[in-house]
Design a protein around this motif. Structure first.
Motif, PDB file in Angstrom:
ATOM      1  N   UNK A  95       5.424 -34.784   9.008  1.00  0.00           N
ATOM      2  CA  UNK A  95       4.965 -33.948   7.896  1.00  0.00           C
ATOM      3  C   UNK A  95       4.651 -32.510   8.290  1.00  0.00           C
ATOM      4  N   UNK A  96       4.308 -32.285   9.546  1.00  0.00           N
ATOM      5  CA  UNK A  96       3.863 -30.949   9.943  1.00  0.00           C
ATOM      6  C   UNK A  96       4.685 -30.363  11.089  1.00  0.00           C
ATOM      7  N   UNK A  97       5.633 -31.120  11.622  1.00  0.00           N
ATOM      8  CA  UNK A  97       6.394 -30.673  12.795  1.00  0.00           C
ATOM      9  C   UNK A  97       5.438 -30.340  13.934  1.00  0.00           C
ATOM     10  N   UNK A  98       4.478 -31.201  14.155  1.00  0.00           N
ATOM     11  CA  UNK A  98       3.413 -30.938  15.123  1.00  0.00           C
ATOM     12  C   UNK A  98       3.937 -31.008  16.558  1.00  0.00           C
ATOM     13  N   UNK A  99       4.073 -29.848  17.182  1.00  0.00           N
ATOM     14  CA  UNK A  99       4.589 -29.767  18.538  1.00  0.00           C
ATOM     15  C   UNK A  99       3.670 -30.440  19.547  1.00  0.00           C
ATOM     16  N   UNK A 100       2.358 -30.356  19.320  1.00  0.00           N
ATOM     17  CA  UNK A 100       1.438 -31.007  20.254  1.00  0.00           C
ATOM     18  C   UNK A 100       1.586 -32.522  20.194  1.00  0.00           C
ATOM     19  N   UNK A 101       1.795 -33.065  19.003  1.00  0.00           N
ATOM     20  CA  UNK A 101       1.998 -34.508  18.880  1.00  0.00           C
ATOM     21  C   UNK A 101       3.305 -34.943  19.527  1.00  0.00           C
ATOM     22  N   UNK A 102       4.367 -34.171  19.308  1.00  0.00           N
ATOM     23  CA  UNK A 102       5.653 -34.502  19.925  1.00  0.00           C
ATOM     24  C   UNK A 102       5.539 -34.502  21.442  1.00  0.00           C
ATOM     25  N   UNK A 103       4.839 -33.513  21.988  1.00  0.00           N
ATOM     26  CA  UNK A 103       4.648 -33.438  23.434  1.00  0.00           C
ATOM     27  C   UNK A 103       3.806 -34.598  23.934  1.00  0.00           C
ATOM     28  N   UNK A 104       2.733 -34.921  23.220  1.00  0.00           N
ATOM     29  CA  UNK A 104       1.870 -36.035  23.632  1.00  0.00           C
ATOM     30  C   UNK A 104       2.634 -37.352  23.635  1.00  0.00           C
TER      31      UNK A 104
END
Length: 84
Positions: free
Chosen positions: A28-37
């Motif tokens: 939903x947000x293209x969250x880069x920190x989540x993708x990295x985690x």
């Protein structure tokens, strides 16, 4: 992961979130920190996860795709082709 540039959800180093929340934030947000985690968790490091993604691309017949990170943020060595 917490140091990734926006877009992100803003979690702090050492903080944990559920896999569901991480996936939803990527969708939903293209969250880069989540993708990295997620990459760090699944691959042991983001670099190793990118190699895993590249290996999967090869298995799928994608010969001109190379991943260097989990988020898709710009990297001059990260490539794909229209065919892939």
């Amino acid at each position: 992961a917490a140091g990734q540039p926006p877009t992100k959800i803003g979690f702090k180093p050492g903080q944990t979130i559920s896999a569901e929340a991480a996936i939803l934030s990527i969708i939903t947000k293209s969250a880069n920190d989540s993708a990295t985690a997620i990459g760090e968790y699944l691959g042991g490091s983001e670099q190793r996860f990118a190699q895993m993604m590249t290996n999967k691309a090869r298995q799928l017949g994608m010969r001109n795709t190379t991943f260097r990170n989990a988020s898709g943020l710009p990297n001059p060595q990260q490539r794909s082709s229209a065919r892939d």
